[in-house]
Design a protein around this motif. Structure first.
Motif, mmCIF file in Angstrom:
data_model
loop_
_atom_site.group_PDB
_atom_site.id
_atom_site.type_symbol
_atom_site.label_atom_id
_atom_site.label_comp_id
_atom_site.label_asym_id
_atom_site.label_seq_id
_atom_site.Cartn_x
_atom_site.Cartn_y
_atom_site.Cartn_z
ATOM 1 N N THR A 286 0.850 -1.190 0.000
ATOM 2 C CA THR A 286 0.000 0.000 0.000
ATOM 3 C C THR A 286 0.887 1.241 0.000
ATOM 4 N N VAL A 287 0.616 2.165 -0.919
ATOM 5 C CA VAL A 287 1.417 3.391 -1.011
ATOM 6 C C VAL A 287 1.175 4.243 0.231
ATOM 7 N N ALA A 288 2.259 4.701 0.853
ATOM 8 C CA ALA A 288 2.140 5.543 2.044
ATOM 9 C C ALA A 288 1.788 6.984 1.665
ATOM 10 N N TYR A 289 2.469 7.513 0.652
ATOM 11 C CA TYR A 289 2.198 8.879 0.187
ATOM 12 C C TYR A 289 2.847 9.073 -1.184
ATOM 13 N N TYR A 290 2.558 10.209 -1.797
ATOM 14 C CA TYR A 290 3.049 10.529 -3.136
ATOM 15 C C TYR A 290 3.841 11.833 -3.111
ATOM 16 N N SER A 291 4.776 11.948 -4.047
ATOM 17 C CA SER A 291 5.526 13.198 -4.188
ATOM 18 C C SER A 291 5.765 13.467 -5.675
ATOM 19 N N LEU A 292 6.105 14.705 -5.988
ATOM 20 C CA LEU A 292 6.355 15.083 -7.383
ATOM 21 C C LEU A 292 7.711 14.558 -7.837
ATOM 22 N N ARG A 293 7.741 13.987 -9.009
ATOM 23 C CA ARG A 293 9.002 13.524 -9.621
ATOM 24 C C ARG A 293 9.348 14.524 -10.732
ATOM 25 N N ASP A 294 9.859 15.675 -10.328
ATOM 26 C CA ASP A 294 9.935 16.803 -11.249
ATOM 27 C C ASP A 294 11.010 16.682 -12.316
ATOM 28 N N SER A 295 11.759 15.579 -12.335
ATOM 29 C CA SER A 295 12.738 15.378 -13.410
ATOM 30 C C SER A 295 12.055 15.275 -14.767
ATOM 31 N N PHE A 296 10.750 14.957 -14.779
ATOM 32 C CA PHE A 296 10.049 14.826 -16.057
ATOM 33 C C PHE A 296 9.955 16.178 -16.774
ATOM 34 N N VAL A 297 10.031 17.287 -16.034
ATOM 35 C CA VAL A 297 9.933 18.612 -16.648
ATOM 36 C C VAL A 297 11.083 18.828 -17.623
ATOM 37 N N ASP A 298 12.277 18.360 -17.252
ATOM 38 C CA ASP A 298 13.430 18.462 -18.147
ATOM 39 C C ASP A 298 13.448 17.330 -19.160
ATOM 40 N N ARG A 299 12.865 16.207 -18.806
ATOM 41 C CA ARG A 299 12.876 15.029 -19.680
ATOM 42 C C ARG A 299 11.946 15.202 -20.879
ATOM 43 N N LEU A 300 10.833 15.892 -20.696
ATOM 44 C CA LEU A 300 9.812 15.996 -21.730
ATOM 45 C C LEU A 300 10.309 16.615 -23.036
ATOM 46 N N PRO A 301 11.015 17.757 -23.019
ATOM 47 C CA PRO A 301 11.487 18.321 -24.293
ATOM 48 C C PRO A 301 12.420 17.372 -25.059
ATOM 49 N N ALA A 302 13.282 16.661 -24.329
ATOM 50 C CA ALA A 302 14.199 15.730 -24.979
ATOM 51 C C ALA A 302 13.445 14.574 -25.612
ATOM 52 N N LEU A 303 12.417 14.075 -24.912
ATOM 53 C CA LEU A 303 11.604 12.997 -25.459
ATOM 54 C C LEU A 303 10.866 13.437 -26.721
ATOM 55 N N LEU A 304 10.309 14.629 -26.670
ATOM 56 C CA LEU A 304 9.560 15.145 -27.816
ATOM 57 C C LEU A 304 10.469 15.324 -29.022
ATOM 58 N N ARG A 305 11.651 15.874 -28.788
ATOM 59 C CA ARG A 305 12.593 16.055 -29.895
ATOM 60 C C ARG A 305 13.036 14.715 -30.466
ATOM 61 N N SER A 306 13.296 13.741 -29.582
ATOM 62 C CA SER A 306 13.717 12.417 -30.040
ATOM 63 C C SER A 306 12.639 11.768 -30.896
ATOM 64 N N TYR A 307 11.368 11.921 -30.457
ATOM 65 C CA TYR A 307 10.265 11.342 -31.222
ATOM 66 C C TYR A 307 10.148 12.001 -32.592
ATOM 67 N N LEU A 308 10.188 13.324 -32.637
ATOM 68 C CA LEU A 308 10.045 14.034 -33.907
ATOM 69 C C LEU A 308 11.181 13.691 -34.865
ATOM 70 N N GLU A 309 12.393 13.567 -34.323
ATOM 71 C CA GLU A 309 13.528 13.217 -35.171
ATOM 72 C C GLU A 309 13.405 11.801 -35.713
ATOM 73 N N SER A 310 12.923 10.879 -34.876
ATOM 74 C CA SER A 310 12.781 9.495 -35.334
ATOM 75 C C SER A 310 11.688 9.380 -36.392
ATOM 76 N N GLU A 311 10.619 10.138 -36.231
ATOM 77 C CA GLU A 311 9.562 10.129 -37.239
ATOM 78 C C GLU A 311 10.026 10.784 -38.531
ATOM 79 N N GLY A 312 10.832 11.855 -38.390
ATOM 80 C CA GLY A 312 11.351 12.530 -39.569
ATOM 81 C C GLY A 312 12.255 11.647 -40.410
ATOM 82 N N ARG A 313 12.980 10.745 -39.746
ATOM 83 C CA ARG A 313 13.886 9.846 -40.486
ATOM 84 C C ARG A 313 13.107 8.797 -41.286
ATOM 85 N N LYS A 314 11.833 8.586 -40.942
ATOM 86 C CA LYS A 314 11.036 7.593 -41.660
ATOM 87 C C LYS A 314 10.550 8.102 -43.009
ATOM 88 N N GLU A 315 10.563 9.439 -43.183
ATOM 89 C CA GLU A 315 10.071 10.028 -44.433
ATOM 90 C C GLU A 315 11.016 9.726 -45.597
#
Length: 315
Positions: A286-315
């Motif tokens: 049972t989870v005792a409590y929750y906290s913010l995992r704020d590393s995702f704020v910096d992770r999100l732009p890198a993920l988005l760029r990686s996805y767009l670049e990978s899709e662009g290479r498929k063209e």
């Protein structure tokens, strides 16, 4: 995240790998319908898998109440013979019920009296499951899991136990406790993106997801999509905003967003699986409590760029 006393009580980490673990978890996923809806396996996996099974075996599994997953995981962890699924099953067949009891007793508070019957039944199911399904699993998946275990062993040399677990599970935080001595980490594919966590006396097992297992290259969308879906929901954004201020229990989050407890639980589960928040455990599932995992704020732009670049290479 830690105070001095907790650091002094830090548990150790053990990284394990055997195909026997994955054989067990794959059968568990097949049997338990409600566990599959949020998994990466896809909606057609059971239907496709059922075609590989004899009709009589599929019918038996459809009415199955097989609840010994975690105890079998403990036995795999202790087995001296687990180089392959067949090797582990041969060992399991040979050991007497009394030895099974002795191996489980230090960790499990309640042990059924019919251990011999449970062992024979589990052995029968796993032997047939391995023959008809698991032995046909794409070899690259198992190679990816073994590679992940090797990588985690290296990472464990320079990362604290709690941070390593947080990293591989995408947000599970197991707090140091006086009676927790060891956490066993085991890579798995069939339950991705979820983790299978269980607490015993002095020990915890955690089967963590390897989302890109079997893929030639990482697929950013598998990580990006759950994040963007969470951020597109107003109530989940409210939960993130509340956790940005301080850690909260489920009840406190419920009061903040004014929703039913079951609905809030659904939201925080989605947020945790996406890696946006941490679920803190203090000795039980049972989870005792929750906290913010704020590393995702910096992770999100890198993920988005990686996805767009990978899709662009498929063209």
């Amino acid at each position: 995240m830690f105070d001095g006393d907790r650091m002094n009580n830090m548990y150790s980490i053990k990284i394990e790998w055997s195909a026997a673990y994955e054989c067990i978890i794959s059968l568990y996923v097949y049997i338990h319908e409600k566990e599959r809806k949020n998994l990466h396996l896809g909606t057609t996996w059971k239907e496709e898998t059922t075609k590989l099974l004899p009709d009589s075996f599929a019918a038996e599994l459809a009415d199955e109440r097989w609840e010994v997953l975690h105890r079998l995981v403990l036995l795999v962890a202790q087995s001296p013979r687990k180089a392959s699924v067949a090797d582990f099953l041969d060992w399991l067949e040979e050991i007497p019920p009394g030895e099974i009891y002795e191996r489980l007793a230090p960790w499990v508070e309640t042990i059924p009296l019919n251990l011999g019957e449970i062992r024979d039944h589990s052995l029968s199911l796993l032997t047939r499951w391995n023959e008809h399904y698991f032995s046909k699993v794409e070899p690259g998946i198992l190679e990816s899991l073994e590679r992940s275990a090797c990588e985690m062993k290296e990472l464990a040399k320079k990362t604290s136990p709690v941070e390593l677990i947080d990293q591989v599970t995408n947000g599970i935080w197991i707090e140091p406790m006086n009676d927790l001595q060891e956490v066993i980490l085991i890579p798995q594919y069939h339950c991705a993106p979820t983790s299978v966590l269980d607490f015993y006396r002095g020990m915890t097992t955690c089967l963590y997801p390897v989302r890109d297992a079997g893929k030639r290259q990482p697929e950013p969308l598998l990580e990006l999509l759950p994040i963007t879906q969470c951020l597109a929901d107003e109530k989940r954004l409210q939960i993130l905003g509340r956790l940005a201020g301080s850690a909260c229990t489920l009840g406190e989050l419920q009061q903040h967003v004014s929703l039913a407890k079951s609905t809030v639980h659904h939201h925080v589960t989605a947020l945790r699986r996406a890696g946006l928040i941490r679920a803190h455990y203090t000795g039980s599932t049972t989870v005792a409590y929750y906290s913010l995992r704020d590393s995702f704020v910096d992770r999100l732009p890198a993920l988005l760029r990686s996805y767009l670049e990978s899709e662009g290479r498929k063209e």
